[in-house]
Design a protein around this motif. Structure first.
Motif, short mmCIF file in Angstrom:
data_model
loop_
_atom_site.label_atom_id
_atom_site.label_comp_id
_atom_site.label_asym_id
_atom_site.label_seq_id
_atom_site.Cartn_x
_atom_site.Cartn_y
_atom_site.Cartn_z
N SER A 1 0.71 -1.12 0.12
CA SER A 1 0.09 -0.25 0.10
C SER A 1 0.84 1.19 -0.05
O SER A 1 2.07 1.42 1.07
CB SER A 1 -0.71 -0.07 1.76
N ASP A 2 0.73 1.89 -1.27
CA ASP A 2 1.81 2.93 -0.82
C ASP A 2 0.51 4.59 -0.46
O ASP A 2 0.74 5.87 -1.49
CB ASP A 2 2.31 3.37 -2.49
N PRO A 3 0.14 4.96 0.57
CA PRO A 3 -0.42 6.42 0.10
C PRO A 3 -0.59 7.05 0.52
O PRO A 3 0.63 7.61 0.79
CB PRO A 3 -2.02 6.27 1.43
N ASP A 4 -0.32 8.42 0.09
CA ASP A 4 0.23 9.99 -0.28
C ASP A 4 -0.99 10.94 0.80
O ASP A 4 -2.03 9.99 0.46
CB ASP A 4 0.40 10.45 -1.44
N PHE A 5 -0.31 12.07 1.02
CA PHE A 5 -1.27 12.78 1.78
C PHE A 5 -0.95 13.73 1.78
O PHE A 5 0.53 14.55 1.49
CB PHE A 5 -1.97 12.40 3.22
N ALA A 6 -1.72 15.05 2.50
CA ALA A 6 -0.65 16.22 2.22
C ALA A 6 0.50 16.36 3.70
O ALA A 6 0.20 15.98 4.26
CB ALA A 6 -1.97 17.07 2.83
N PRO A 7 1.04 17.19 3.02
CA PRO A 7 2.50 17.29 4.15
C PRO A 7 1.94 17.62 5.44
O PRO A 7 1.03 18.57 5.93
CB PRO A 7 3.16 17.76 3.25
N VAL A 8 2.50 17.09 6.43
CA VAL A 8 1.91 17.19 7.62
C VAL A 8 3.50 17.13 8.80
O VAL A 8 3.97 16.28 8.59
CB VAL A 8 1.66 16.14 8.82
N LYS A 9 3.56 17.92 9.54
CA LYS A 9 4.67 17.73 10.80
C LYS A 9 4.31 17.06 11.35
O LYS A 9 3.51 16.78 12.65
CB LYS A 9 4.95 19.27 11.67
N ALA A 10 4.93 16.03 11.65
CA ALA A 10 5.09 14.87 12.11
C ALA A 10 6.46 14.54 12.81
O ALA A 10 7.37 13.80 12.92
CB ALA A 10 4.54 13.08 11.85
N ARG A 11 6.36 13.86 14.33
CA ARG A 11 7.79 12.78 14.75
C ARG A 11 7.17 11.92 15.26
O ARG A 11 8.29 10.34 15.00
CB ARG A 11 7.99 13.64 16.32
N PHE A 12 6.30 11.34 15.01
CA PHE A 12 5.36 9.34 15.87
C PHE A 12 4.21 9.27 14.25
O PHE A 12 3.29 10.23 14.03
CB PHE A 12 4.93 9.46 16.58
N VAL A 13 4.21 8.48 13.74
CA VAL A 13 2.52 8.40 13.00
C VAL A 13 2.18 6.73 13.21
O VAL A 13 2.97 5.22 13.99
CB VAL A 13 3.97 7.49 12.18
N ARG A 14 0.69 6.53 13.68
CA ARG A 14 0.15 4.78 14.49
C ARG A 14 -0.77 5.01 13.25
O ARG A 14 -1.20 5.62 11.76
CB ARG A 14 -0.63 5.68 15.38
N ILE A 15 -0.21 3.60 12.30
CA ILE A 15 -1.19 2.85 10.87
C ILE A 15 -1.86 1.98 11.58
O ILE A 15 -1.33 1.01 12.13
CB ILE A 15 0.52 2.82 10.18
N SER A 16 -2.76 1.69 11.17
CA SER A 16 -3.76 0.64 12.09
C SER A 16 -5.27 -0.07 10.61
O SER A 16 -5.28 0.41 9.78
CB SER A 16 -4.80 1.25 12.87
N SER A 17 -5.39 -1.04 10.62
CA SER A 17 -6.40 -1.51 10.06
C SER A 17 -7.47 -2.01 10.39
O SER A 17 -7.29 -2.74 11.45
CB SER A 17 -5.47 -3.13 9.17
N ALA A 18 -8.52 -1.90 10.15
CA ALA A 18 -9.93 -2.26 10.67
C ALA A 18 -10.60 -3.29 10.78
O ALA A 18 -11.11 -4.04 11.17
CB ALA A 18 -10.95 -1.60 9.80
N THR A 19 -9.74 -4.44 9.47
CA THR A 19 -9.22 -5.66 9.54
C THR A 19 -8.52 -6.53 10.10
O THR A 19 -7.40 -6.01 9.72
CB THR A 19 -8.98 -6.04 7.35
N LYS A 20 -8.93 -7.07 10.52
CA LYS A 20 -8.08 -7.90 12.18
C LYS A 20 -7.48 -9.41 10.80
O LYS A 20 -6.02 -9.68 11.44
CB LYS A 20 -9.00 -7.99 12.62
N ALA A 21 -7.84 -9.94 10.22
CA ALA A 21 -7.44 -10.95 9.46
C ALA A 21 -7.69 -11.24 8.18
O ALA A 21 -8.68 -10.69 7.26
CB ALA A 21 -7.37 -12.31 10.84
N ASP A 22 -6.52 -12.30 7.49
CA ASP A 22 -6.91 -12.37 6.19
C ASP A 22 -7.89 -13.42 5.93
O ASP A 22 -8.04 -13.87 7.04
CB ASP A 22 -5.36 -12.82 5.70
N ALA A 23 -8.61 -12.95 5.29
CA ALA A 23 -10.10 -13.78 5.12
C ALA A 23 -9.81 -15.11 4.35
O ALA A 23 -10.19 -16.38 4.78
CB ALA A 23 -10.70 -13.12 4.41
N ARG A 24 -8.45 -15.15 4.08
CA ARG A 24 -7.77 -17.26 3.40
C ARG A 24 -7.53 -17.74 4.13
O ARG A 24 -7.63 -18.78 4.56
CB ARG A 24 -6.56 -16.69 2.49
N ASN A 25 -6.41 -17.14 5.19
CA ASN A 25 -5.85 -18.05 6.32
C ASN A 25 -6.29 -17.73 7.83
O ASN A 25 -5.46 -18.24 8.58
CB ASN A 25 -3.89 -18.24 5.78
N GLY A 26 -7.01 -16.86 8.17
CA GLY A 26 -6.94 -16.27 9.38
C GLY A 26 -5.31 -15.33 9.73
O GLY A 26 -5.98 -15.87 10.94
#
Length: 84
Positions: free
Chosen positions: A44-69
């Motif tokens: 995944s390669d999302p771009d967004f408007a530039p922001v000043k940041a020292r920390f980044v938090r990335i999360s997914s609402a999809t908890k598990a892969d549907a194929r293999n759990g």
């Protein structure tokens, strides 16, 4: 200034993830998502408007892969932007 991230994960190419990227200057107070949307492949390669940041938090609402759990996990991460 952070302007994008590149995420390589263990997701299958057909598995859609609902990704959210948030930023913080102190690691305590988090921004509204600078990116919130679907990612439908292992890279995944999302771009967004530039922001000043020292920390980044990335999360997914999809908890598990549907194929293999298996839980979703980031295998490689690259941050894009300019130094201040």
């Amino acid at each position: 200034m952070l302007s994008g991230v590149a995420i390589q994960s263990n997701a299958s190419t057909s598995q859609t993830r609902n990704l959210r990227v948030e930023t913080s200057g102190d690691g305590q107070t988090w921004s509204k998502p600078v990116f919130h949307g679907a990612a439908s492949c292992a890279v995944s390669d999302p771009d967004f408007a530039p922001v000043k940041a020292r920390f980044v938090r990335i999360s997914s609402a999809t908890k598990a892969d549907a194929r293999n759990g298996k839980p979703w996990e980031i295998q490689e991460l690259a941050l894009r932007g300019e130094s201040l």
